[in-house]
Design a protein around this motif. Structure first.
Motif, mmCIF file in Angstrom:
data_model
loop_
_atom_site.group_PDB
_atom_site.id
_atom_site.type_symbol
_atom_site.label_atom_id
_atom_site.label_comp_id
_atom_site.label_asym_id
_atom_site.label_seq_id
_atom_site.Cartn_x
_atom_site.Cartn_y
_atom_site.Cartn_z
ATOM 1 N N GLU A 2 -13.988 3.035 -0.164
ATOM 2 C CA GLU A 2 -12.768 2.307 -0.511
ATOM 3 C C GLU A 2 -12.272 1.501 0.683
ATOM 4 O OE1 GLU A 2 -9.662 4.634 -2.282
ATOM 5 O OE2 GLU A 2 -11.124 5.978 -3.207
ATOM 6 N N GLN A 3 -11.640 0.389 0.414
ATOM 7 C CA GLN A 3 -11.102 -0.495 1.454
ATOM 8 C C GLN A 3 -9.701 -0.023 1.827
ATOM 9 O OE1 GLN A 3 -11.981 -4.682 0.835
ATOM 10 N NE2 GLN A 3 -9.898 -5.160 1.444
ATOM 11 N N ARG A 4 -9.620 0.888 2.821
ATOM 12 C CA ARG A 4 -8.333 1.413 3.263
ATOM 13 C C ARG A 4 -8.476 2.090 4.614
ATOM 14 N NH1 ARG A 4 -8.449 7.002 2.234
ATOM 15 N NH2 ARG A 4 -9.985 7.544 0.660
ATOM 16 N N VAL A 5 -7.368 2.321 5.285
ATOM 17 C CA VAL A 5 -7.310 3.071 6.536
ATOM 18 C C VAL A 5 -6.352 4.229 6.305
ATOM 19 C CG1 VAL A 5 -6.577 2.993 8.953
ATOM 20 C CG2 VAL A 5 -7.762 1.039 7.951
ATOM 21 N N ARG A 46 0.115 6.536 2.490
ATOM 22 C CA ARG A 46 -1.187 7.135 2.775
ATOM 23 C C ARG A 46 -1.703 6.704 4.150
ATOM 24 N NH1 ARG A 46 -1.250 5.976 -2.707
ATOM 25 N NH2 ARG A 46 -1.627 7.794 -4.003
ATOM 26 N N LEU A 47 -0.804 6.644 5.137
ATOM 27 C CA LEU A 47 -1.183 6.198 6.473
ATOM 28 C C LEU A 47 -0.429 6.990 7.534
ATOM 29 C CD1 LEU A 47 -2.684 4.206 8.357
ATOM 30 C CD2 LEU A 47 -0.731 2.665 8.084
#
Length: 136
Positions: A2-5, A46-47
């Motif tokens: 998934e495209q996320r950090v 979510r970070l």
């Protein structure tokens, strides 16, 4: 993938100084606070920002280079130029080295401060649609 950090981890030399700066000085609320090891602060749904004591980090990931300005910047976008100035003032009061903000050729208004380990934070108004998309 998934495209996320999920986490941004900064390896710090003095975790107590980082805690004083981020929690006590800037008023950020720790979610995980393990004295001498790690301090985690929720930045978004979510970070997390993870401030990791150098010795503990190196035990897990190996040697961490140091010296000079770290080759990374973090950014905190706000809506108005007065907010940029207010955040820079707060950062200075917390002990940061901070430069005065100015209008940039890309059309925004920004300035930088450095935390106790020299990590640079940009505080900016970005009037573009992309900049607007970063605001709550």
């Amino acid at each position: 993938m998934e495209q996320r950090v999920s986490l941004i981890t900064l390896v710090v030399d003095d975790l107590a100084a980082s805690r004083r700066f981020y929690a006590d000085g800037l008023g950020w609320v720790p979610e995980v606070d393990v004295a001498g090891e790690v301090l985690m602060i929720r930045l978004g749904e979510r970070l997390l920002l993870s401030l990791w004591d150098r010795a503990h980090a190196e035990a897990e990931i190996g040697p961490v280079t140091g010296g000079g300005t770290p080759p990374v910047t973090l950014a905190h976008n706000v809506r108005e130029p007065a907010e940029v100035d207010a955040v820079l003032t707060l950062a200075r009061a917390a002990g940061a080295r901070a430069e005065a903000a100015s209008w940039r050729e890309w059309g925004g208004y920004s300035g930088y401060f450095a935390d106790p380990d020299g990590f640079r934070w940009e505080v900016a108004v970005n009037p573009s649609p992309l900049g607007e998309s970063l605001l709550p």
